[in-house]
Scaffold this motif. Structure first.
Motif, short mmCIF file in Angstrom:
data_model
loop_
_atom_site.label_atom_id
_atom_site.label_comp_id
_atom_site.label_asym_id
_atom_site.label_seq_id
_atom_site.Cartn_x
_atom_site.Cartn_y
_atom_site.Cartn_z
N LEU A 79 12.82 31.68 -13.10
CA LEU A 79 11.70 31.63 -12.39
C LEU A 79 11.15 30.04 -12.44
O LEU A 79 10.58 29.51 -11.32
CB LEU A 79 10.56 32.37 -13.13
CG LEU A 79 9.01 32.50 -12.86
CD1 LEU A 79 9.33 32.81 -11.31
CD2 LEU A 79 8.41 33.19 -13.46
N VAL A 80 11.30 29.14 -13.35
CA VAL A 80 11.23 27.72 -13.31
C VAL A 80 11.67 27.24 -12.19
O VAL A 80 11.51 26.34 -11.55
CB VAL A 80 11.55 27.15 -14.72
CG1 VAL A 80 11.58 25.60 -14.77
CG2 VAL A 80 10.53 27.90 -15.71
N ALA A 81 13.32 27.61 -11.97
CA ALA A 81 13.90 26.85 -10.87
C ALA A 81 13.35 27.26 -9.69
O ALA A 81 13.01 26.38 -8.67
CB ALA A 81 15.40 27.65 -11.08
N TYR A 82 12.63 28.50 -9.23
CA TYR A 82 12.14 28.82 -8.13
C TYR A 82 10.95 28.03 -7.98
O TYR A 82 10.38 27.41 -7.01
CB TYR A 82 11.76 30.13 -7.80
CG TYR A 82 12.93 31.15 -7.57
CD1 TYR A 82 13.61 31.22 -6.19
CD2 TYR A 82 13.80 31.68 -8.40
CE1 TYR A 82 14.50 31.66 -5.70
CE2 TYR A 82 14.89 32.48 -8.03
CZ TYR A 82 15.32 32.44 -6.82
OH TYR A 82 16.48 33.25 -6.17
N GLU A 83 10.36 27.90 -9.11
CA GLU A 83 8.86 27.08 -9.10
C GLU A 83 9.10 25.63 -8.76
O GLU A 83 7.99 25.10 -7.94
CB GLU A 83 8.22 27.32 -10.13
CG GLU A 83 7.57 28.67 -10.60
CD GLU A 83 7.09 28.93 -12.12
OE1 GLU A 83 7.35 28.05 -12.98
OE2 GLU A 83 6.38 29.95 -12.18
N THR A 127 23.74 30.70 0.62
CA THR A 127 24.24 29.92 -0.07
C THR A 127 23.93 28.54 0.24
O THR A 127 23.79 28.00 1.30
CB THR A 127 25.84 29.78 0.65
OG1 THR A 127 26.33 31.38 0.50
CG2 THR A 127 27.00 29.21 -0.05
N VAL A 128 23.87 27.84 -0.75
CA VAL A 128 23.02 26.59 -0.70
C VAL A 128 24.00 25.44 -1.46
O VAL A 128 24.66 25.82 -2.34
CB VAL A 128 21.56 26.51 -1.55
CG1 VAL A 128 20.94 27.46 -0.71
CG2 VAL A 128 21.88 26.76 -3.05
N LYS A 129 23.64 23.99 -1.00
CA LYS A 129 24.25 23.04 -1.64
C LYS A 129 23.76 22.65 -2.83
O LYS A 129 22.60 22.67 -3.02
CB LYS A 129 24.20 21.78 -0.58
CG LYS A 129 25.14 21.84 0.48
CD LYS A 129 24.87 20.59 1.34
CE LYS A 129 25.25 20.83 2.77
NZ LYS A 129 25.04 19.57 3.58
N THR A 130 24.50 22.41 -4.13
CA THR A 130 23.99 22.26 -5.31
C THR A 130 24.29 20.64 -5.58
O THR A 130 23.61 20.00 -6.33
CB THR A 130 24.46 23.18 -6.39
OG1 THR A 130 26.04 23.16 -6.27
CG2 THR A 130 24.00 24.54 -6.20
N PHE A 131 25.16 20.17 -5.45
CA PHE A 131 25.85 19.03 -5.47
C PHE A 131 26.47 18.21 -4.20
O PHE A 131 27.41 19.07 -3.61
CB PHE A 131 26.68 18.63 -6.76
CG PHE A 131 26.47 19.10 -7.85
CD1 PHE A 131 25.62 18.42 -8.67
CD2 PHE A 131 26.30 20.43 -8.43
CE1 PHE A 131 25.01 18.88 -9.96
CE2 PHE A 131 26.08 20.79 -9.64
CZ PHE A 131 25.21 19.86 -10.51
N GLU A 132 26.13 17.21 -4.06
CA GLU A 132 26.68 16.62 -2.81
C GLU A 132 27.54 15.22 -3.45
O GLU A 132 27.13 14.40 -4.31
CB GLU A 132 25.68 15.76 -1.83
CG GLU A 132 25.12 16.95 -1.22
CD GLU A 132 23.77 16.25 -0.22
OE1 GLU A 132 23.81 17.23 0.77
OE2 GLU A 132 23.20 15.73 -0.67
N ALA A 152 20.38 22.41 -7.64
CA ALA A 152 21.31 22.30 -8.48
C ALA A 152 21.15 23.20 -9.93
O ALA A 152 21.98 23.71 -10.48
CB ALA A 152 21.32 20.83 -9.15
N ASP A 153 19.80 23.58 -9.98
CA ASP A 153 19.52 24.88 -11.02
C ASP A 153 20.31 25.89 -10.78
O ASP A 153 20.47 26.86 -11.52
CB ASP A 153 17.94 25.08 -11.19
CG ASP A 153 17.28 23.76 -11.62
OD1 ASP A 153 17.93 23.15 -12.38
OD2 ASP A 153 16.00 23.86 -11.33
N PHE A 154 20.62 26.41 -9.47
CA PHE A 154 21.54 27.80 -9.16
C PHE A 154 22.92 27.40 -9.49
O PHE A 154 23.58 28.43 -9.49
CB PHE A 154 21.03 27.94 -7.87
CG PHE A 154 19.63 28.28 -7.54
CD1 PHE A 154 19.05 29.61 -8.01
CD2 PHE A 154 18.71 27.41 -7.45
CE1 PHE A 154 17.85 30.06 -7.76
CE2 PHE A 154 17.26 27.69 -7.11
CZ PHE A 154 16.89 29.04 -7.38
N ALA A 155 23.60 26.29 -9.84
CA ALA A 155 24.71 26.09 -9.96
C ALA A 155 25.32 26.86 -11.44
O ALA A 155 24.52 26.71 -12.19
CB ALA A 155 25.19 24.71 -10.03
N LYS A 156 26.39 27.32 -11.20
CA LYS A 156 27.03 28.07 -12.68
C LYS A 156 27.32 26.72 -13.64
O LYS A 156 27.98 25.77 -13.16
CB LYS A 156 28.22 28.62 -12.27
CG LYS A 156 27.81 30.09 -11.42
CD LYS A 156 29.21 30.75 -11.24
CE LYS A 156 28.72 32.28 -10.83
NZ LYS A 156 27.99 32.46 -9.54
#
Length: 190
Positions: free
Chosen positions: A67-71, A120-125, A158-162
């Motif tokens: 929830l913090v990541a979405y906020e 599907t989103v970019k977490t790191f570039e 990046a918060d969504f990366a494993k």
């Protein structure tokens, strides 16, 4: 009459320079870095993760980090959060929230694929570290392998990366194959 070697001295000098400087199939570090930079611009290197959106249920206790990541994304303008329901569990400190999560136009550069409920989103570039240099290895008459350093940069997703405990580096090494094309010169073929 002019001696033989005086007439052909300019030609011999040009032939010597051509042989000493190499031919067009030789590659320098600068050329290799330039070709790889051009290739990475057209074919970016990144890491991805899946992110849910739409109507989502969060438990206050177990989903607090999510929830913090979405906020955070909402503060950055990438999503909108609308609380639809809140339910307090009887005799419990835990609550359940239902939010409607919508992606905004600002998230478009980071969304690679989208279905009804997942993106599907970019977490790191990764970007080319030109100061890190390049290691060029000739593998044939018109082929080389060039190893470069790519710097890792977090995106707002990046918060969504494993979490990978083995991945503690802020860079990676990547090897590209280049081939000499008589018309276009050196180009990345990988």
């Amino acid at each position: 009459m002019v001696p033989f070697y005086y007439r052909y001295t300019p030609l011999l000098f040009i032939a010597f320079l051509w042989g000493a400087c190499g031919h067009e199939k030789s590659i320098s570090d600068r050329i290799a870095l330039g070709e790889i930079a051009h290739y990475i611009e057209a074919n970016p290197v990144y890491e991805t993760a899946e992110m849910d959106y739409g109507e989502l249920k969060f438990s206050q206790r177990s989903d607090s980090d999510l929830l913090v990541a979405y906020e955070r994304l909402e503060k950055g303008g990438y999503v909108t959060l609308e609380r639809l329901k809140e339910r307090k569990r009887f005799l419990s400190k835990d609550s359940t929230f239902v939010y409607l999560v919508k992606l905004t136009d600002k998230s478009i550069p980071f969304v690679l694929e989208k279905t009804d409920k997942k993106a599907t989103v970019k977490t790191f570039e990764y970007t080319l570290d030109e100061e890190g240099g390049v290691l060029v290895e000739q593998t044939g008459k018109s082929r080389v392998k060039a190893t470069v350093t790519l710097r890792k940069a977090e995106t707002d997703f990046a918060d969504f990366a494993k979490k990978d405990p083995d991945n503690n580096a802020s860079f990676t090494k990547k090897t590209y194959s280049l081939r000499f094309n008589g018309d276009a010169g050196w180009e990345v073929i990988k």
